[in-house]
Design a protein around this motif. Structure first.
Motif, PDB file in Angstrom:
ATOM      1  N   ALA A 229       0.795  -1.231   0.058  1.00  0.00           N
ATOM      2  CA  ALA A 229      -0.023  -0.067  -0.192  1.00  0.00           C
ATOM      3  C   ALA A 229       0.896   1.146  -0.067  1.00  0.00           C
ATOM      4  O   ALA A 229       0.424   2.382  -0.594  1.00  0.00           O
ATOM      5  CB  ALA A 229      -0.834   0.040   1.343  1.00  0.00           C
ATOM      6  N   CYS A 230       1.812   1.090   0.654  1.00  0.00           N
ATOM      7  CA  CYS A 230       3.016   2.345   0.617  1.00  0.00           C
ATOM      8  C   CYS A 230       4.162   2.107  -0.009  1.00  0.00           C
ATOM      9  O   CYS A 230       5.213   2.691   0.241  1.00  0.00           O
ATOM     10  CB  CYS A 230       3.321   2.645   2.128  1.00  0.00           C
ATOM     11  N   GLY A 231       4.358   1.124  -0.937  1.00  0.00           N
ATOM     12  CA  GLY A 231       5.382   0.848  -1.844  1.00  0.00           C
ATOM     13  C   GLY A 231       6.025  -0.439  -1.507  1.00  0.00           C
ATOM     14  O   GLY A 231       5.564  -0.708  -0.411  1.00  0.00           O
ATOM     15  N   CYS A 232       6.946  -0.762  -2.267  1.00  0.00           N
ATOM     16  CA  CYS A 232       7.558  -2.075  -2.050  1.00  0.00           C
ATOM     17  C   CYS A 232       9.019  -1.756  -2.074  1.00  0.00           C
ATOM     18  O   CYS A 232       9.597  -0.994  -3.014  1.00  0.00           O
ATOM     19  CB  CYS A 232       7.259  -3.366  -3.166  1.00  0.00           C
ATOM     20  N   PRO A 233       9.929  -2.260  -1.042  1.00  0.00           N
ATOM     21  CA  PRO A 233      11.204  -2.169  -1.080  1.00  0.00           C
ATOM     22  C   PRO A 233      11.744  -2.701  -2.562  1.00  0.00           C
ATOM     23  O   PRO A 233      11.394  -3.853  -2.843  1.00  0.00           O
ATOM     24  CB  PRO A 233      11.842  -2.911   0.117  1.00  0.00           C
ATOM     25  N   SER A 234      12.810  -2.047  -3.108  1.00  0.00           N
ATOM     26  CA  SER A 234      13.310  -2.408  -4.434  1.00  0.00           C
ATOM     27  C   SER A 234      13.788  -3.838  -4.034  1.00  0.00           C
ATOM     28  O   SER A 234      13.864  -4.560  -5.231  1.00  0.00           O
ATOM     29  CB  SER A 234      14.504  -1.465  -4.720  1.00  0.00           C
ATOM     30  N   ALA A 235      14.305  -4.321  -2.857  1.00  0.00           N
ATOM     31  CA  ALA A 235      14.829  -5.641  -2.813  1.00  0.00           C
ATOM     32  C   ALA A 235      13.824  -6.808  -3.033  1.00  0.00           C
ATOM     33  O   ALA A 235      14.100  -7.873  -3.128  1.00  0.00           O
ATOM     34  CB  ALA A 235      15.782  -5.869  -1.556  1.00  0.00           C
ATOM     35  N   HIS A 236      12.653  -6.461  -2.559  1.00  0.00           N
ATOM     36  CA  HIS A 236      11.541  -7.398  -2.646  1.00  0.00           C
ATOM     37  C   HIS A 236      10.577  -7.076  -3.842  1.00  0.00           C
ATOM     38  O   HIS A 236       9.741  -8.124  -3.947  1.00  0.00           O
ATOM     39  CB  HIS A 236      10.711  -7.003  -1.617  1.00  0.00           C
ATOM     40  N   LYS A 265       1.931 -17.841   9.308  1.00  0.00           N
ATOM     41  CA  LYS A 265       1.689 -18.436   7.892  1.00  0.00           C
ATOM     42  C   LYS A 265       0.227 -18.170   7.528  1.00  0.00           C
ATOM     43  O   LYS A 265      -0.583 -18.884   6.567  1.00  0.00           O
ATOM     44  CB  LYS A 265       1.540 -20.264   7.808  1.00  0.00           C
ATOM     45  N   GLN A 266      -0.298 -17.000   7.856  1.00  0.00           N
ATOM     46  CA  GLN A 266      -1.574 -16.410   7.179  1.00  0.00           C
ATOM     47  C   GLN A 266      -1.261 -15.019   6.652  1.00  0.00           C
ATOM     48  O   GLN A 266      -2.274 -14.267   6.835  1.00  0.00           O
ATOM     49  CB  GLN A 266      -2.423 -16.295   8.306  1.00  0.00           C
ATOM     50  N   SER A 267      -0.360 -14.722   6.060  1.00  0.00           N
ATOM     51  CA  SER A 267       0.269 -13.707   5.484  1.00  0.00           C
ATOM     52  C   SER A 267       0.926 -13.562   4.113  1.00  0.00           C
ATOM     53  O   SER A 267       1.356 -14.632   3.714  1.00  0.00           O
ATOM     54  CB  SER A 267       1.002 -12.856   6.544  1.00  0.00           C
ATOM     55  N   THR A 268       0.504 -12.676   3.443  1.00  0.00           N
ATOM     56  CA  THR A 268       1.383 -12.706   2.055  1.00  0.00           C
ATOM     57  C   THR A 268       2.734 -12.448   2.280  1.00  0.00           C
ATOM     58  O   THR A 268       3.301 -11.950   3.188  1.00  0.00           O
ATOM     59  CB  THR A 268       0.669 -11.471   1.246  1.00  0.00           C
ATOM     60  N   PRO A 269       3.682 -12.617   1.267  1.00  0.00           N
ATOM     61  CA  PRO A 269       5.003 -12.375   1.463  1.00  0.00           C
ATOM     62  C   PRO A 269       5.414 -10.937   1.473  1.00  0.00           C
ATOM     63  O   PRO A 269       6.438 -10.679   1.962  1.00  0.00           O
ATOM     64  CB  PRO A 269       5.481 -12.989   0.053  1.00  0.00           C
ATOM     65  N   CYS A 270       4.594 -10.160   1.203  1.00  0.00           N
ATOM     66  CA  CYS A 270       4.709  -8.655   1.386  1.00  0.00           C
ATOM     67  C   CYS A 270       3.748  -7.928   2.236  1.00  0.00           C
ATOM     68  O   CYS A 270       2.693  -8.097   1.945  1.00  0.00           O
ATOM     69  CB  CYS A 270       5.072  -8.087  -0.177  1.00  0.00           C
TER      70      CYS A 270
END
Length: 438
Positions: A229-236, A265-270
């Protein structure tokens, strides 16, 4: 008296206080009229069109102390015996900034009403006096304007704040002389006044900085903020799908850092990567009303001072009855919006702290809100009417969940426990219950 300019978000008043043949003294007053926006670290620019220069300033400072333009320019040729070492700025386009609070009482640099707040101008919804910034300057003129009545205001005004706060300003408009001071012996008026109207620019493409999550007593799962929602780190970015729906998590997992939520184990990778997250929970519902709870998490290390939240609730806002830990106002005529900010002494949210075992604890503030059905008959609280449709934090719009919590029988047991927690908060904080102002 500060006039509002045709519904402008901000007005700047350029008042001439004293006029002499070679110079005049002016006061610049910046007023924020927008009830849901703030300005941080304000910077003000303008163009001198008559070769003027700033001799001295009080209540603010030029970001560049510069005399060369005068010494080697026409000003130095005209004012031959003038000591330019004391001149603060000779730029054609000076940039002016606010002073820090520790200079508020300085007899030379400060001692001016509405100055010295590190550039913070709050919305009038919090306090009128905090929505104003002001400073004074002595301006020297050049020929052919060496006449008391010959004063030309600066042109091409620019007002900016933090990276997301930019304003489009019009040219100065001559207005009736402003009221400077009223007392029992009379009223002091400005020699001449101009008004500059500014509107906040709607900047597209900026990453969000806050997000909202939903839960209710009818479900044991919360709907978190959208992925990235607030952007994704470039490494990810390679493994992050910003369009992926957020996976519901247990409501108590929202207080955990995202890396700890993934262990469930109930969450997205990001995650959402937001510095501030806000959780809205519907605690309980009964015949005559219902309760909601708002919790604000600060995931950044820096404390957040003078915070405020606006919450637009299209069907429910007019039913707000009591708020138990925040100052709250129902903003008439502003799209069914509730305005909340911290009580005196609690108007800050501490930063993220080290919680040990490689984990962190966010700063947090929360309150319970009571709604009545008297003014909102037929409202469908769990069906959507009890959830905000727009939320801002410190004037920045937050990202909203893409779905609502689902009703499930298993969740009702945990939901009842959460409802009891809400009731406990009401009882404990009842001594500082805040009646909503309208």
């Amino acid at each position: 008296m500060v006039a509002s300019g045709q519904g402008a978000d901000v007005t700047i008043i350029y008042n001439v206080l004293k006029a002499f043949e070679t110079y005049y003294v002016a006061q610049v007053t910046i007023t924020n009229h927008n009830p849901t926006h703030r300005i941080d670290n304000w910077r003000l620019k303008w163009d001198w069109t008559r070769q003027e220069f700033i001799h001295s300033i009080r209540g603010a400072y030029p970001t560049l102390m510069e005399q060369r333009g005068c010494i080697f320019g026409p000003q130095g040729s005209f004012y031959k015996d003038f000591d330019f070492s004391d001149v603060v700025n000779c730029q054609r386009t000076p940039e002016i900034a606010d002073l820090p609070p520790d200079l508020a009482n300085n007899p030379i640099k400060g001692s001016n009403p509405f100055c010295c707040r590190n550039g913070t101008i709050l919305p009038p919804s919090i306090e009128l006096g905090l929505s104003i910034a002001a400073f004074q300057l002595r301006v020297y003129k050049m020929p052919p304007d060496l006449n008391r009545s010959r004063i030309v205001p600066p042109m091409n005004w620019q007002l900016n704040g933090a990276t997301y706060q930019h304003y489009q300003c019009g040219q100065p408009v001559l207005t009736e002389p402003d009221t400077l001071h009223e007392s029992s012996i009379g009223t002091q008026m400005a020699v001449v006044s101009w008004t500059i109207s500014c509107w906040k620019k709607r900047l597209e493409g900026l990453a969000r900085r806050c997000c909202l999550s939903y839960s209710s007593f009818s479900s044991n799962m919360a709907i978190p903020c959208p992925t990235c929602a607030c952007g994704c780190p470039s490494a990810h970015v390679q493994r992050c799908n910003s369009s992926a729906s957020a996976v519901p998590v247990p409501w108590n997992a929202l207080a955990l850092p995202f890396e700890d939520r993934t262990k469930l184990k109930q969450s997205t990778p990001c995650g959402d990567n937001c510095g501030v997250s806000i959780h809205w929970h519907i605690c309980s519902e009964y015949d005559n009303g219902w309760f909601g709870r708002i919790t604000i998490f600060n995931w950044d290390s820096a404390d957040i001072a003078d915070w405020f939240v606006t919450m637009q609730m299209d069907q429910a806002a007019s039913g707000i009855e009591n708020v138990y830990s925040f100052n709250t106002t129902f903003l008439e005529g502003v799209n069914n919006t509730i305005f909340m900010h911290g009580l005196s002494g609690l108007n800050y949210i501490i930063g993220k702290k080290n919680g040990g075992k490689n984990s962190h604890i966010p700063g947090k503030q929360q309150t319970v809100i009571e709604f009545s059905r008297r003014r909102t008959p037929g409202i469908n609280v769990l069906g959507g009417d009890g959830f905000p449709t727009k939320v801002t934090f410190n004037g920045e719009e937050c990202s909203l969940p893409q779905t609502l919590p689902r009703f499930d029988d298993h969740g009702r047991i945990e939901g009842l426990l959460i409802a009891l927690c809400c009731l406990f908060l009401v009882i404990v904080t009842g001594i500082i219950s805040v009646r909503v102002l309208t």
